[in-house]
Design a protein around this motif. Structure first.
Motif, PDB file in Angstrom:
ATOM      1  N   MET A   1       0.837  -1.184   0.000  1.00 52.01           N
ATOM      2  CA  MET A   1       0.000   0.000   0.000  1.00 52.01           C
ATOM      3  C   MET A   1       0.880   1.245   0.000  1.00 52.01           C
ATOM      4  O   MET A   1       1.940   1.241   0.618  1.00 52.01           O
ATOM      5  CB  MET A   1      -0.876   0.052   1.251  1.00 52.01           C
ATOM      6  N   PRO A   2       0.420   2.318  -0.590  1.00 53.77           N
ATOM      7  CA  PRO A   2       1.219   3.538  -0.589  1.00 53.77           C
ATOM      8  C   PRO A   2       1.210   4.199   0.784  1.00 53.77           C
ATOM      9  O   PRO A   2       0.307   3.985   1.587  1.00 53.77           O
ATOM     10  CB  PRO A   2       0.513   4.424  -1.620  1.00 53.77           C
ATOM     11  N   ALA A   3       2.219   4.992   0.999  1.00 54.58           N
ATOM     12  CA  ALA A   3       2.299   5.740   2.253  1.00 54.58           C
ATOM     13  C   ALA A   3       1.131   6.715   2.328  1.00 54.58           C
ATOM     14  O   ALA A   3       0.655   7.208   1.316  1.00 54.58           O
ATOM     15  CB  ALA A   3       3.622   6.488   2.330  1.00 54.58           C
ATOM     16  N   LEU A   4       0.665   6.968   3.519  1.00 54.88           N
ATOM     17  CA  LEU A   4      -0.422   7.923   3.700  1.00 54.88           C
ATOM     18  C   LEU A   4       0.190   9.296   3.916  1.00 54.88           C
ATOM     19  O   LEU A   4       0.923   9.513   4.865  1.00 54.88           O
ATOM     20  CB  LEU A   4      -1.285   7.509   4.894  1.00 54.88           C
ATOM     21  N   SER A   5      -0.103  10.212   3.018  1.00 56.77           N
ATOM     22  CA  SER A   5       0.554  11.503   3.067  1.00 56.77           C
ATOM     23  C   SER A   5      -0.256  12.556   3.799  1.00 56.77           C
ATOM     24  O   SER A   5       0.266  13.605   4.131  1.00 56.77           O
ATOM     25  CB  SER A   5       0.860  11.987   1.650  1.00 56.77           C
ATOM     26  N   LYS A   6      -1.521  12.305   4.046  1.00 51.67           N
ATOM     27  CA  LYS A   6      -2.361  13.298   4.698  1.00 51.67           C
ATOM     28  C   LYS A   6      -2.662  12.870   6.120  1.00 51.67           C
ATOM     29  O   LYS A   6      -2.948  11.703   6.374  1.00 51.67           O
ATOM     30  CB  LYS A   6      -3.656  13.486   3.917  1.00 51.67           C
ATOM     31  N   PRO A   7      -2.624  13.835   7.052  1.00 56.02           N
ATOM     32  CA  PRO A   7      -2.913  13.489   8.446  1.00 56.02           C
ATOM     33  C   PRO A   7      -4.260  12.784   8.620  1.00 56.02           C
ATOM     34  O   PRO A   7      -4.367  11.843   9.391  1.00 56.02           O
ATOM     35  CB  PRO A   7      -2.898  14.833   9.160  1.00 56.02           C
ATOM     36  N   ALA A   8      -5.289  13.203   7.888  1.00 55.40           N
ATOM     37  CA  ALA A   8      -6.616  12.590   8.039  1.00 55.40           C
ATOM     38  C   ALA A   8      -6.603  11.118   7.638  1.00 55.40           C
ATOM     39  O   ALA A   8      -7.266  10.292   8.270  1.00 55.40           O
ATOM     40  CB  ALA A   8      -7.641  13.359   7.212  1.00 55.40           C
ATOM     41  N   GLN A   9      -5.831  10.767   6.606  1.00 56.44           N
ATOM     42  CA  GLN A   9      -5.742   9.374   6.174  1.00 56.44           C
ATOM     43  C   GLN A   9      -5.063   8.525   7.239  1.00 56.44           C
ATOM     44  O   GLN A   9      -5.504   7.421   7.542  1.00 56.44           O
ATOM     45  CB  GLN A   9      -4.961   9.264   4.868  1.00 56.44           C
ATOM     46  N   LEU A  10      -3.957   9.033   7.778  1.00 57.43           N
ATOM     47  CA  LEU A  10      -3.234   8.283   8.804  1.00 57.43           C
ATOM     48  C   LEU A  10      -4.060   8.200  10.080  1.00 57.43           C
ATOM     49  O   LEU A  10      -4.110   7.157  10.733  1.00 57.43           O
ATOM     50  CB  LEU A  10      -1.872   8.922   9.076  1.00 57.43           C
ATOM     51  N   ASN A  11      -4.736   9.286  10.425  1.00 52.61           N
ATOM     52  CA  ASN A  11      -5.611   9.301  11.596  1.00 52.61           C
ATOM     53  C   ASN A  11      -6.650   8.188  11.467  1.00 52.61           C
ATOM     54  O   ASN A  11      -6.860   7.404  12.395  1.00 52.61           O
ATOM     55  CB  ASN A  11      -6.283  10.677  11.688  1.00 52.61           C
ATOM     56  N   ALA A  12      -7.283   8.074  10.308  1.00 54.26           N
ATOM     57  CA  ALA A  12      -8.293   7.041  10.084  1.00 54.26           C
ATOM     58  C   ALA A  12      -7.676   5.645  10.138  1.00 54.26           C
ATOM     59  O   ALA A  12      -8.279   4.717  10.692  1.00 54.26           O
ATOM     60  CB  ALA A  12      -8.976   7.261   8.737  1.00 54.26           C
ATOM     61  N   ALA A  13      -6.480   5.481   9.584  1.00 54.67           N
ATOM     62  CA  ALA A  13      -5.816   4.175   9.597  1.00 54.67           C
ATOM     63  C   ALA A  13      -5.514   3.728  11.024  1.00 54.67           C
ATOM     64  O   ALA A  13      -5.697   2.560  11.368  1.00 54.67           O
ATOM     65  CB  ALA A  13      -4.531   4.227   8.770  1.00 54.67           C
ATOM     66  N   ILE A  14      -5.062   4.647  11.860  1.00 55.21           N
ATOM     67  CA  ILE A  14      -4.766   4.309  13.257  1.00 55.21           C
ATOM     68  C   ILE A  14      -6.064   3.949  13.978  1.00 55.21           C
ATOM     69  O   ILE A  14      -6.133   2.937  14.681  1.00 55.21           O
ATOM     70  CB  ILE A  14      -4.057   5.470  13.975  1.00 55.21           C
ATOM     71  N   ARG A  15      -7.099   4.766  13.814  1.00 58.01           N
ATOM     72  CA  ARG A  15      -8.381   4.507  14.482  1.00 58.01           C
ATOM     73  C   ARG A  15      -8.966   3.163  14.062  1.00 58.01           C
ATOM     74  O   ARG A  15      -9.587   2.470  14.868  1.00 58.01           O
ATOM     75  CB  ARG A  15      -9.378   5.621  14.185  1.00 58.01           C
ATOM     76  N   ALA A  34      -0.622  11.687  13.934  1.00 54.04           N
ATOM     77  CA  ALA A  34      -0.799  11.640  12.480  1.00 54.04           C
ATOM     78  C   ALA A  34      -0.230  12.892  11.816  1.00 54.04           C
ATOM     79  O   ALA A  34       0.451  12.811  10.792  1.00 54.04           O
ATOM     80  CB  ALA A  34      -2.276  11.470  12.134  1.00 54.04           C
ATOM     81  N   SER A  35      -0.477  14.051  12.402  1.00 58.24           N
ATOM     82  CA  SER A  35       0.057  15.298  11.851  1.00 58.24           C
ATOM     83  C   SER A  35       1.580  15.322  11.929  1.00 58.24           C
ATOM     84  O   SER A  35       2.251  15.760  10.996  1.00 58.24           O
ATOM     85  CB  SER A  35      -0.512  16.502  12.606  1.00 58.24           C
ATOM     86  N   PHE A  36       2.115  14.834  13.038  1.00 50.79           N
ATOM     87  CA  PHE A  36       3.566  14.806  13.211  1.00 50.79           C
ATOM     88  C   PHE A  36       4.224  13.910  12.169  1.00 50.79           C
ATOM     89  O   PHE A  36       5.178  14.300  11.510  1.00 50.79           O
ATOM     90  CB  PHE A  36       3.916  14.316  14.619  1.00 50.79           C
ATOM     91  N   VAL A  37       3.703  12.702  12.017  1.00 50.73           N
ATOM     92  CA  VAL A  37       4.326  11.724  11.126  1.00 50.73           C
ATOM     93  C   VAL A  37       4.250  12.170   9.669  1.00 50.73           C
ATOM     94  O   VAL A  37       5.210  12.029   8.920  1.00 50.73           O
ATOM     95  CB  VAL A  37       3.688  10.329  11.313  1.00 50.73           C
ATOM     96  N   THR A  38       3.124  12.717   9.251  1.00 46.92           N
ATOM     97  CA  THR A  38       2.983  13.118   7.856  1.00 46.92           C
ATOM     98  C   THR A  38       3.757  14.392   7.533  1.00 46.92           C
ATOM     99  O   THR A  38       4.052  14.645   6.374  1.00 46.92           O
ATOM    100  CB  THR A  38       1.506  13.302   7.467  1.00 46.92           C
ATOM    101  N   GLY A  39       4.119  15.157   8.536  1.00 45.56           N
ATOM    102  CA  GLY A  39       4.891  16.374   8.297  1.00 45.56           C
ATOM    103  C   GLY A  39       6.266  16.315   8.921  1.00 45.56           C
ATOM    104  O   GLY A  39       6.904  17.334   9.142  1.00 45.56           O
ATOM    105  N   MET A  40       6.731  15.105   9.230  1.00 44.30           N
ATOM    106  CA  MET A  40       7.958  14.908   9.973  1.00 44.30           C
ATOM    107  C   MET A  40       9.170  15.526   9.281  1.00 44.30           C
ATOM    108  O   MET A  40       9.358  15.375   8.085  1.00 44.30           O
ATOM    109  CB  MET A  40       8.194  13.411  10.191  1.00 44.30           C
ATOM    110  N   GLU A  41       9.942  16.208  10.059  1.00 43.43           N
ATOM    111  CA  GLU A  41      11.193  16.760   9.585  1.00 43.43           C
ATOM    112  C   GLU A  41      12.339  15.968  10.190  1.00 43.43           C
ATOM    113  O   GLU A  41      12.180  15.274  11.180  1.00 43.43           O
ATOM    114  CB  GLU A  41      11.300  18.231   9.999  1.00 43.43           C
TER     115      GLU A  41
END
Length: 92
Positions: A1-15, A34-41
């Motif tokens: 599966m592709p990486a989830l680039s949007k916080p909302a997508q990752l948030n839903a995947a975790i939930r 989710a916001s941290f991981v998708t915008g991680m520096e």
């Protein structure tokens, strides 16, 4: 599966991985993670803290599981639970 680039997508995947509906504080932690991981520096750190029984282990373990299911790599560090205890807890 592709990486989830949007916080909302990752948030839903975790939930979707959680065996329970998160409370307000848990939902806020999932959203922040989710916001941290998708915008991680580079050289970023996320600290998930809270009292015993607040869902830190469940949220982080299910996040790791969702990451692996997408074919991504994940390193999970648990300092207070043995691997066997962590696996037992996640099966419940």
């Amino acid at each position: 599966m592709p990486a989830l680039s949007k916080p909302a997508q990752l948030n839903a995947a975790i939930r979707n991985q959680l065996p329970f509906g998160p409370g307000a504080d848990q939902a806020a932690a999932i959203e922040a993670l989710a916001s941290f991981v998708t915008g991680m520096e580079e050289r970023s750190v996320f600290v998930l803290r809270g009292y015993a029984g607040t869902g830190k282990t469940s949220i982080s373990a299910h996040f790791a599981d969702a990451t692996c299911e997408r074919g991504e790599r994940c390193l999970y560090l648990a300092f207070e639970e043995s691997p066997a205890q962590l696996l037992r807890n996640m099966k419940d």
